[in-house]
Write an enzyme that holds these catalytic residues in place. Structure first.
Site, PDB file in Angstrom:
ATOM      1  N   TYR A   1       0.812  -1.212   0.000  1.00  0.00           N
ATOM      2  CA  TYR A   1       0.000   0.000   0.000  1.00  0.00           C
ATOM      3  C   TYR A   1       0.851   1.270   0.000  1.00  0.00           C
ATOM      4  O   TYR A   1       0.365   2.345  -0.349  1.00  0.00           O
ATOM      5  CB  TYR A   1      -0.937   0.023   1.212  1.00  0.00           C
ATOM      6  CG  TYR A   1      -2.026  -1.032   1.178  1.00  0.00           C
ATOM      7  CD1 TYR A   1      -2.287  -1.759   0.033  1.00  0.00           C
ATOM      8  CD2 TYR A   1      -2.786  -1.306   2.304  1.00  0.00           C
ATOM      9  CE1 TYR A   1      -3.286  -2.724   0.005  1.00  0.00           C
ATOM     10  CE2 TYR A   1      -3.783  -2.266   2.287  1.00  0.00           C
ATOM     11  CZ  TYR A   1      -4.023  -2.975   1.130  1.00  0.00           C
ATOM     12  OH  TYR A   1      -5.006  -3.924   1.108  1.00  0.00           O
ATOM     13  N   LYS A  52       3.796 -15.480   2.819  1.00  0.00           N
ATOM     14  CA  LYS A  52       3.774 -16.290   1.598  1.00  0.00           C
ATOM     15  C   LYS A  52       5.229 -16.550   1.196  1.00  0.00           C
ATOM     16  O   LYS A  52       5.668 -16.260   0.085  1.00  0.00           O
ATOM     17  CB  LYS A  52       3.003 -15.558   0.496  1.00  0.00           C
ATOM     18  CG  LYS A  52       2.660 -16.430  -0.723  1.00  0.00           C
ATOM     19  CD  LYS A  52       1.751 -17.581  -0.396  1.00  0.00           C
ATOM     20  CE  LYS A  52       1.398 -18.358  -1.669  1.00  0.00           C
ATOM     21  NZ  LYS A  52       0.672 -19.609  -1.362  1.00  0.00           N
ATOM     22  N   ASP A  62      -2.800 -18.285   2.305  1.00  0.00           N
ATOM     23  CA  ASP A  62      -3.930 -19.012   1.757  1.00  0.00           C
ATOM     24  C   ASP A  62      -4.423 -20.083   2.738  1.00  0.00           C
ATOM     25  O   ASP A  62      -5.633 -20.284   2.904  1.00  0.00           O
ATOM     26  CB  ASP A  62      -3.589 -19.633   0.401  1.00  0.00           C
ATOM     27  CG  ASP A  62      -2.221 -20.287   0.366  1.00  0.00           C
ATOM     28  OD1 ASP A  62      -1.458 -20.165   1.343  1.00  0.00           O
ATOM     29  OD2 ASP A  62      -1.901 -20.926  -0.660  1.00  0.00           O
ATOM     30  N   ASP A  99      -5.197  -6.840   5.932  1.00  0.00           N
ATOM     31  CA  ASP A  99      -6.415  -6.192   5.469  1.00  0.00           C
ATOM     32  C   ASP A  99      -7.464  -7.246   5.117  1.00  0.00           C
ATOM     33  O   ASP A  99      -8.634  -7.157   5.522  1.00  0.00           O
ATOM     34  CB  ASP A  99      -6.085  -5.339   4.242  1.00  0.00           C
ATOM     35  CG  ASP A  99      -7.212  -4.391   3.867  1.00  0.00           C
ATOM     36  OD1 ASP A  99      -8.268  -4.405   4.524  1.00  0.00           O
ATOM     37  OD2 ASP A  99      -7.034  -3.635   2.900  1.00  0.00           O
ATOM     38  N   ASP A 114     -10.801  -8.808   7.800  1.00  0.00           N
ATOM     39  CA  ASP A 114     -12.192  -8.762   7.351  1.00  0.00           C
ATOM     40  C   ASP A 114     -12.823 -10.154   7.390  1.00  0.00           C
ATOM     41  O   ASP A 114     -13.997 -10.309   7.764  1.00  0.00           O
ATOM     42  CB  ASP A 114     -12.278  -8.194   5.929  1.00  0.00           C
ATOM     43  CG  ASP A 114     -12.232  -6.677   5.908  1.00  0.00           C
ATOM     44  OD1 ASP A 114     -12.135  -6.078   6.995  1.00  0.00           O
ATOM     45  OD2 ASP A 114     -12.285  -6.095   4.817  1.00  0.00           O
TER      46      ASP A 114
END
Length: 357
Positions: free
Chosen positions: A143, A192, A224, A248, A252
């Site tokens: 970001y 990852k 994942d 992020d 959620d």
């Protein structure tokens, strides 16, 4: 009497409605403990664009910097969806986080016993218990990395760069391990590293930091797999530590596991205990001003403010217990209402919490 300066940014949509109730609760609790809160209301997000032509006016950021903490409602809405990226209301969030140096986002996700029916997961999964904390790095990663458009052999292309340095990873890792020491002493670091070089650095630095916290169990999961495990067996998690992008998404997902997004608070912190506190839900402009919004997430955000920025743990517990008591008595706003419970509006829910206090 000790005084604290609280910058208040109601923002857009229901942010105004829920923040009003949280301030009433904060005022009552502060009086009980002999402190005075000085609230200064500011604008950011869509309302600031309408009045000042920009999502984060310099005055707003300056007042926040001069305060002890920031209470934020919600920003954004369809009204501003067609603006350019740098002028969108959400840029106010990025500006506040970066301008205030808020590098650690803490999002608790807890299933209240009386709200188990709201979760989309099967009862046998929820009955194992869900009480986890996502610790997300907030000012680095993709970001905030290099980005742009370019020509790729005559074809238009775009790129966003994921980059972390050792210092950034160490800072957020310490937050996660210190949080775990106050909880069940387990950290799951998410990356990852089988693909990404930035994740390989992330994993090695987290392992190094973990040596300073021998009581805390550390394990690693790919992002994942973490997403799958959150819906398969959320009870296995205590503290989830991860990067800006992964955090992020996962935070959620964790919020939806609880089934009650209107109940979940969050805090964004820096080293000196300064923080910004906000519910994780959006501005819901379709119900703004209609006495329909659930103020409990914002009220619980104010409890986090007392806990982390003001060092008033007993005040935070009072607020949390008051919310729990109201729920135990069967009161619900529309978003968490089920058959057999008592539906109330925003103002009434706020008053019920005040009465418990």
């Amino acid at each position: 009497m000790k005084e604290y300066k609280i910058a208040v940014i109601p923002g857009d949509g229901i942010g105004v409605d829920i923040t009003r109730e949280a301030i009433k609760v904060m005022t009552k609790v502060s009086e009980k403990y002999g402190t005075k809160l000085i609230f200064t209301e500011l604008k950011a997000g869509g309302c600031a664009i309408d009045e000042f032509g920009e999502p984060l006016p310099k005055h707003t950021l300056d007042v926040c910097k001069d305060s002890d903490a920031v209470l934020l409602g919600a920003v954004g809405g369809p009204k501003w969806d067609n603006l350019e990226g740098q002028q969108r209301p959400e840029k106010a969030l990025m500006g506040l986080r970066g301008g205030l140096g808020l590098y650690a986002n803490l999002r608790p996700a807890k299933v209240y016993d009386v709200l188990k029916g709201a979760s989309p997961l099967k009862n046998e999964i929820i009955d194992e218990g869900v009480d986890l904390l996502v610790v997300r790095e907030l000012t680095g990663g993709i970001y905030f990395g290099d980005r742009g458009r370019c020509d790729d052999n005559g074809i238009e292309a775009a790129y966003d760069t994921e980059k972390y340095n050792v210092s950034e990873i160490k800072k957020i890792a310490h937050v996660a391990f210190k949080s775990a020491m106050k909880r069940r002493k387990k950290v799951t670091s998410v990356d990852k590293s089988n693909i990404l070089e930035s994740s390989r650095l992330w994993r090695s630095v987290v392992e190094e930091v973990s040596k300073e916290y021998p009581e805390v169990e550390l394990n690693h999961l790919y992002v994942d797999n973490t997403a799958m495990q959150l819906v398969r067996k959320p009870s296995q998690f205590d503290v989830i530590l991860t990067s800006n992008l992964f955090g992020d998404i996962l935070s959620d997902e964790a919020s939806m596991v609880t089934g009650s997004i209107g109940m979940l608070a969050s805090s964004s912190l820096r080293e000196d205990s300064f923080g910004m506190y906000e519910p994780i839900h959006g501005s819901a402009p379709d119900i703004a001003g209609k006495d329909l919004a659930n103020p409990l997430a914002q009220i619980l955000s104010s409890a986090m403010l007392f806990e982390y920025s003001l060092g008033m743990s007993e005040a935070a517990r009072d607020i949390e217990e008051a919310v729990q008591n109201v729920l135990d008595k069967g009161y619900r706003t529309g978003d968490i209402f089920t058959e057999g419970t008592k539906k109330v509006g925003t103002a009434q829910m706020g008053k019920l919490v005040l009465d418990e206090l």
